[in-house]
Write a protein that holds these residues in place. Structure first.
Motif, PDB file in Angstrom:
ATOM      1  N   MET A 193       0.860  -1.244  -0.372  1.00 58.54           N
ATOM      2  CA  MET A 193       0.428  -0.206   0.112  1.00 58.54           C
ATOM      3  C   MET A 193       0.809   1.096  -0.252  1.00 58.54           C
ATOM      4  SD  MET A 193      -3.156   0.863   0.304  1.00 58.54           S
ATOM      5  CE  MET A 193      -4.026  -0.207   0.568  1.00 58.54           C
ATOM      6  N   LYS A 194       0.576   2.155  -0.833  1.00 60.16           N
ATOM      7  CA  LYS A 194       1.470   3.289  -0.930  1.00 60.16           C
ATOM      8  C   LYS A 194       0.611   4.333  -0.577  1.00 60.16           C
ATOM      9  CE  LYS A 194       3.821   1.626  -5.572  1.00 60.16           C
ATOM     10  NZ  LYS A 194       3.985   2.111  -6.314  1.00 60.16           N
ATOM     11  N   VAL A 195       1.089   4.972   0.668  1.00 57.02           N
ATOM     12  CA  VAL A 195      -0.072   6.600   1.260  1.00 57.02           C
ATOM     13  C   VAL A 195       0.662   7.885   1.442  1.00 57.02           C
ATOM     14  CG1 VAL A 195      -0.544   4.518   2.613  1.00 57.02           C
ATOM     15  CG2 VAL A 195       0.862   6.129   3.529  1.00 57.02           C
ATOM     16  N   ILE A 196      -0.338   8.746   1.281  1.00 56.33           N
ATOM     17  CA  ILE A 196       0.228  10.341   1.336  1.00 56.33           C
ATOM     18  C   ILE A 196      -0.567  10.316   3.162  1.00 56.33           C
ATOM     19  CG2 ILE A 196       0.023  12.846   1.180  1.00 56.33           C
ATOM     20  CD1 ILE A 196       1.325  10.747  -1.153  1.00 56.33           C
ATOM     21  N   TYR A 197       0.519  11.019   3.456  1.00 52.75           N
ATOM     22  CA  TYR A 197       0.016  11.114   5.014  1.00 52.75           C
ATOM     23  C   TYR A 197       0.377  12.434   5.507  1.00 52.75           C
ATOM     24  CZ  TYR A 197       4.953  11.217   5.441  1.00 52.75           C
ATOM     25  OH  TYR A 197       6.137  10.810   5.512  1.00 52.75           O
ATOM     26  N   LYS A 198      -0.113  13.117   6.881  1.00 52.99           N
ATOM     27  CA  LYS A 198      -0.227  14.772   7.221  1.00 52.99           C
ATOM     28  C   LYS A 198      -0.151  14.272   8.882  1.00 52.99           C
ATOM     29  CE  LYS A 198      -3.534  16.934   8.637  1.00 52.99           C
ATOM     30  NZ  LYS A 198      -5.101  17.945   8.824  1.00 52.99           N
ATOM     31  N   ILE A 199       1.333  14.902   9.270  1.00 49.96           N
ATOM     32  CA  ILE A 199       1.483  15.691  10.231  1.00 49.96           C
ATOM     33  C   ILE A 199       1.123  15.980  11.100  1.00 49.96           C
ATOM     34  CG2 ILE A 199       3.385  14.745  12.550  1.00 49.96           C
ATOM     35  CD1 ILE A 199       5.131  13.325   9.670  1.00 49.96           C
ATOM     36  N   THR A 200       0.566  16.150  12.337  1.00 50.00           N
ATOM     37  CA  THR A 200       0.511  17.559  13.202  1.00 50.00           C
ATOM     38  C   THR A 200       1.520  17.509  14.202  1.00 50.00           C
ATOM     39  OG1 THR A 200      -1.779  17.206  11.942  1.00 50.00           O
ATOM     40  CG2 THR A 200      -1.985  19.102  13.487  1.00 50.00           C
ATOM     41  N   TYR A 201       1.981  18.292  14.658  1.00 53.01           N
ATOM     42  CA  TYR A 201       2.726  18.665  15.461  1.00 53.01           C
ATOM     43  C   TYR A 201       2.043  19.761  16.631  1.00 53.01           C
ATOM     44  CZ  TYR A 201       6.858  17.070  13.049  1.00 53.01           C
ATOM     45  OH  TYR A 201       6.968  16.433  11.690  1.00 53.01           O
ATOM     46  N   PRO A 202       2.327  19.169  17.695  1.00 49.01           N
ATOM     47  CA  PRO A 202       1.772  20.217  18.848  1.00 49.01           C
ATOM     48  C   PRO A 202       1.378  21.907  18.630  1.00 49.01           C
ATOM     49  CG  PRO A 202       3.617  18.933  19.772  1.00 49.01           C
ATOM     50  CD  PRO A 202       3.200  18.742  17.983  1.00 49.01           C
ATOM     51  N   ASN A 203       1.685  22.192  17.457  1.00 51.10           N
ATOM     52  CA  ASN A 203       1.455  24.353  18.066  1.00 51.10           C
ATOM     53  C   ASN A 203       1.137  24.059  16.651  1.00 51.10           C
ATOM     54  OD1 ASN A 203       3.153  23.174  15.625  1.00 51.10           O
ATOM     55  ND2 ASN A 203       4.918  24.510  15.483  1.00 51.10           N
ATOM     56  N   GLY A 204       0.727  22.910  15.754  1.00 48.98           N
ATOM     57  CA  GLY A 204      -0.375  22.750  15.139  1.00 48.98           C
ATOM     58  C   GLY A 204      -0.036  23.188  13.226  1.00 48.98           C
ATOM     59  N   LYS A 205       1.177  22.805  13.502  1.00 48.21           N
ATOM     60  CA  LYS A 205       1.300  23.458  11.787  1.00 48.21           C
ATOM     61  C   LYS A 205       1.752  21.543  11.881  1.00 48.21           C
ATOM     62  CE  LYS A 205       4.761  27.198  12.276  1.00 48.21           C
ATOM     63  NZ  LYS A 205       6.378  27.902  11.993  1.00 48.21           N
ATOM     64  N   ILE A 206       1.746  21.454  10.359  1.00 52.75           N
ATOM     65  CA  ILE A 206       1.809  20.105   9.461  1.00 52.75           C
ATOM     66  C   ILE A 206       2.895  19.682   8.783  1.00 52.75           C
ATOM     67  CG2 ILE A 206      -0.924  20.159   9.383  1.00 52.75           C
ATOM     68  CD1 ILE A 206      -1.093  20.958   6.683  1.00 52.75           C
ATOM     69  N   TYR A 207       2.693  18.875   7.894  1.00 56.15           N
ATOM     70  CA  TYR A 207       3.900  17.594   7.263  1.00 56.15           C
ATOM     71  C   TYR A 207       3.013  16.761   6.270  1.00 56.15           C
ATOM     72  CZ  TYR A 207       7.556  15.824   5.159  1.00 56.15           C
ATOM     73  OH  TYR A 207       9.017  15.308   4.264  1.00 56.15           O
ATOM     74  N   VAL A 208       3.083  16.959   5.350  1.00 59.05           N
ATOM     75  CA  VAL A 208       2.695  16.255   4.784  1.00 59.05           C
ATOM     76  C   VAL A 208       3.659  15.329   3.398  1.00 59.05           C
ATOM     77  CG1 VAL A 208       1.477  16.016   2.755  1.00 59.05           C
ATOM     78  CG2 VAL A 208       0.741  17.635   4.295  1.00 59.05           C
ATOM     79  N   GLY A 209       3.524  13.804   3.175  1.00 61.66           N
ATOM     80  CA  GLY A 209       4.707  13.234   3.199  1.00 61.66           C
ATOM     81  C   GLY A 209       4.399  12.159   2.507  1.00 61.66           C
ATOM     82  N   LYS A 210       4.865  10.640   1.682  1.00 55.99           N
ATOM     83  CA  LYS A 210       4.701   9.934   1.269  1.00 55.99           C
ATOM     84  C   LYS A 210       5.411   8.895   1.896  1.00 55.99           C
ATOM     85  CE  LYS A 210       8.157  10.170  -2.637  1.00 55.99           C
ATOM     86  NZ  LYS A 210       8.055  11.548  -3.451  1.00 55.99           N
ATOM     87  N   ASP A 211       4.611   7.686   1.644  1.00 52.15           N
ATOM     88  CA  ASP A 211       5.563   6.175   2.418  1.00 52.15           C
ATOM     89  C   ASP A 211       4.832   5.322   1.567  1.00 52.15           C
ATOM     90  OD1 ASP A 211       6.573   4.276   3.186  1.00 52.15           O
ATOM     91  OD2 ASP A 211       5.462   4.246   5.867  1.00 52.15           O
ATOM     92  N   LEU A 212       5.743   4.676   0.409  1.00 52.77           N
ATOM     93  CA  LEU A 212       5.556   3.642  -0.340  1.00 52.77           C
ATOM     94  C   LEU A 212       5.265   2.636   0.863  1.00 52.77           C
ATOM     95  CD1 LEU A 212       7.695   5.027  -3.540  1.00 52.77           C
ATOM     96  CD2 LEU A 212       5.577   6.013  -3.186  1.00 52.77           C
ATOM     97  N   THR A 213       6.291   2.251   1.557  1.00 54.09           N
ATOM     98  CA  THR A 213       5.814   0.891   1.700  1.00 54.09           C
ATOM     99  C   THR A 213       4.586   0.794   2.922  1.00 54.09           C
ATOM    100  OG1 THR A 213       7.588   1.539   3.484  1.00 54.09           O
ATOM    101  CG2 THR A 213       8.373   0.481   1.928  1.00 54.09           C
ATOM    102  N   ASP A 214       3.816   2.418   3.079  1.00 50.38           N
ATOM    103  CA  ASP A 214       2.906   1.698   4.567  1.00 50.38           C
ATOM    104  C   ASP A 214       3.687   1.554   5.976  1.00 50.38           C
ATOM    105  OD1 ASP A 214       0.755   2.691   5.831  1.00 50.38           O
ATOM    106  OD2 ASP A 214      -0.125   0.528   4.697  1.00 50.38           O
ATOM    107  N   SER A 215       4.900   1.973   6.212  1.00 52.64           N
ATOM    108  CA  SER A 215       5.391   1.365   7.271  1.00 52.64           C
ATOM    109  C   SER A 215       4.691   2.328   8.614  1.00 52.64           C
ATOM    110  CB  SER A 215       7.260   1.755   7.311  1.00 52.64           C
ATOM    111  OG  SER A 215       7.646   1.916   8.454  1.00 52.64           O
ATOM    112  N   ILE A 216       4.567   1.732   9.229  1.00 52.67           N
ATOM    113  CA  ILE A 216       3.478   2.375  10.713  1.00 52.67           C
ATOM    114  C   ILE A 216       4.760   3.082  11.126  1.00 52.67           C
ATOM    115  CG2 ILE A 216       3.692   0.462  12.657  1.00 52.67           C
ATOM    116  CD1 ILE A 216       1.121   1.201  12.933  1.00 52.67           C
TER     117      ILE A 216
END
Length: 99
Positions: free
Chosen positions: A1-24
């Motif tokens: 499974m390939k995924v696009i994810y969003k990480i949200t940090y405690p300050n509310g800022k985000i990071y969007v990335g991809k994972d070609l292996t769906d590693s948890i």
């Protein structure tokens, strides 16, 4: 499974990335110095981040995943330093876009 994810940090800022292996256990390759600058030593002692899957595909090509990553970065404005930690694709200011 390939995924696009969003990480949200405690300050509310985000990071969007991809994972070609769906590693948890994968949380992206955002520049650690940029993120660290937003947090005090005390804040770094205990914090929680959230990882959400925005898009997933079992059969998308790597090129399609790359296109989806760019789409989501732009859609969520994660490349705007006031909103997120993505530094690519470069944010186009409105004055630059119209010139």
């Amino acid at each position: 499974m390939k995924v696009i994810y969003k990480i949200t940090y405690p300050n509310g800022k985000i990071y969007v990335g991809k994972d070609l292996t769906d590693s948890i256990n994968y949380f992206g390759s955002a520049a650690h110095a940029i993120i660290a600058a937003d947090f005090t030593r005390e804040q770094r002692r205990d914090f929680t981040i959230r990882r959400e899957i925005l898009w997933e595909s079992e059969d998308a090509s790597d090129a399609e995943v790359n296109a989806q990553e760019i789409h989501w970065i732009r859609q969520l404005q994660a490349n705007d330093p006031a909103i997120g930690y993505n530094r690519w694709p470069k944010l186009k200011l409105k004055s630059e876009a119209t010139s």
